[in-house]
Design an enzyme around this catalytic site. Sequence first.
Site, PDB file in Angstrom:
ATOM      1  N   MET A  58       0.823  -1.157  -0.701  1.00  0.00           N
ATOM      2  CA  MET A  58       0.506   0.221  -0.083  1.00  0.00           C
ATOM      3  C   MET A  58       0.333   1.644   0.119  1.00  0.00           C
ATOM      4  O   MET A  58       0.520   2.484  -0.566  1.00  0.00           O
ATOM      5  CB  MET A  58      -0.813  -0.131   1.405  1.00  0.00           C
ATOM      6  CG  MET A  58      -0.072   0.175   2.843  1.00  0.00           C
ATOM      7  SD  MET A  58       0.383   1.205   3.488  1.00  0.00           S
ATOM      8  CE  MET A  58      -1.637   2.489   3.692  1.00  0.00           C
ATOM      9  N   TYR A  59       2.474   1.115   0.005  1.00  0.00           N
ATOM     10  CA  TYR A  59       2.759   2.506   0.251  1.00  0.00           C
ATOM     11  C   TYR A  59       2.932   2.948  -1.203  1.00  0.00           C
ATOM     12  O   TYR A  59       3.150   2.249  -2.149  1.00  0.00           O
ATOM     13  CB  TYR A  59       4.190   2.450   0.468  1.00  0.00           C
ATOM     14  CG  TYR A  59       4.851   2.081   2.492  1.00  0.00           C
ATOM     15  CD1 TYR A  59       3.488   1.994   2.909  1.00  0.00           C
ATOM     16  CD2 TYR A  59       6.172   1.066   2.782  1.00  0.00           C
ATOM     17  CE1 TYR A  59       3.513   1.411   4.532  1.00  0.00           C
ATOM     18  CE2 TYR A  59       5.738   0.895   4.039  1.00  0.00           C
ATOM     19  CZ  TYR A  59       4.936   0.840   4.605  1.00  0.00           C
ATOM     20  OH  TYR A  59       5.060   0.582   5.938  1.00  0.00           O
ATOM     21  N   SER A  60       3.142   4.331  -1.073  1.00  0.00           N
ATOM     22  CA  SER A  60       2.257   5.045  -2.488  1.00  0.00           C
ATOM     23  C   SER A  60       1.850   4.153  -3.504  1.00  0.00           C
ATOM     24  O   SER A  60       2.292   3.916  -4.745  1.00  0.00           O
ATOM     25  CB  SER A  60       4.155   5.435  -2.811  1.00  0.00           C
ATOM     26  OG  SER A  60       4.763   5.828  -2.310  1.00  0.00           O
ATOM     27  N   LEU A  61       1.038   2.963  -2.839  1.00  0.00           N
ATOM     28  CA  LEU A  61       0.337   2.137  -3.803  1.00  0.00           C
ATOM     29  C   LEU A  61       0.481   1.525  -4.900  1.00  0.00           C
ATOM     30  O   LEU A  61       0.626   1.641  -6.383  1.00  0.00           O
ATOM     31  CB  LEU A  61      -0.979   3.106  -4.764  1.00  0.00           C
ATOM     32  CG  LEU A  61      -2.341   3.684  -3.525  1.00  0.00           C
ATOM     33  CD1 LEU A  61      -3.233   4.831  -4.785  1.00  0.00           C
ATOM     34  CD2 LEU A  61      -2.769   2.851  -2.769  1.00  0.00           C
ATOM     35  N   GLY A  62       1.482   1.061  -3.831  1.00  0.00           N
ATOM     36  CA  GLY A  62       2.859  -0.320  -4.997  1.00  0.00           C
ATOM     37  C   GLY A  62       3.842   0.585  -5.311  1.00  0.00           C
ATOM     38  O   GLY A  62       4.573  -0.117  -5.842  1.00  0.00           O
TER      39      GLY A  62
END
Length: 326
Positions: A58-62
């Site tokens: 989920m960090y920076s949406l991948g």
Amino acid sequence: MQYANLGRTGLKVSRLCLGMMTYGAPKWREWVLGEEQSRPFVKRAIEHGINFFDTADMYSLGVSEEVAGRALRDFARRDEVVIATKVFYPLGDKPNQGGLSRKHIMEAIDGSLRRLGVDHVDLYQIHRFDKETPIEETMEALHDVVKAGKARYIGASSMYAWQFAEMQHTAEMNGWTRFASMQNHYNLVYREEEREMMPLCRSDGVGVIPWSPLARGFLAGNRTKDKSGETARSKSDAFAHDMYYQDEDFEIVDRVAELAKRRGVSNAQIALAWLLHQPGVTSPIIGASKMYQLEEAAAALNVQLSQDECAFLEERYRPHRVLGHS
């Protein structure tokens, strides 16, 4: 660099882990660094001997996984690094795009491997506890991920100790893979984990890799009571504003600063040194958006604190409500 086994496993990890949440897509969070800005931090971490890198889908949406994967391929051999990622938070708004169901875990691990550009991760962690999925379903799915060769070990993150114990018990009763690590919220201004989670991990042989060892920068001493601060993150991090900022929290920071001045080091080095002295702590997950922060973190490994100094830092602590489980 110093190294330690992750819990009772044979996996050797550096006593510092570089957290990759800071690197990815600035549009996700304004304090996130883009790829070109991020790469020197990964390179320098490896030069310091850090072999442990933690990210999440989920960090920076991948994008964080993509950035981490490319940098680690360029600066290190695969067998030299320990790559950790996490699953739970949704990357989309459809019903099965989050949580710890078998369906989501199986899809999420494949997505993480694709973005990282590897055929396995060393540590696959559940980012939070899923109240809506049976524990048996989650633990069997994680076991199957390991047996499929897509992860070498599994870990968990912030939850109540009874939840963690129940998950471990479920795995043990069924002959499934047990968690090797706990990534929990633990630092000088948030020590509620000492009540149950830390003793449980020590008793169970689980490695502890705390997140936010500097309380999202609060312990560095650049926060103000009006919640303005000096950095982009201190001004915009509503999460931190909700978690810290009690009067006693600022008193602890004052003591960190006083001891740092006496020892001729930075606040961050004192706060990290304290955490590294705590029984059961294997590898705090550090964040760095400026190179001096990474240098200070590495130097903290050489800061030895006496029992009296630790007591001085701890004395003003007051209980907090449970923070970081959601």
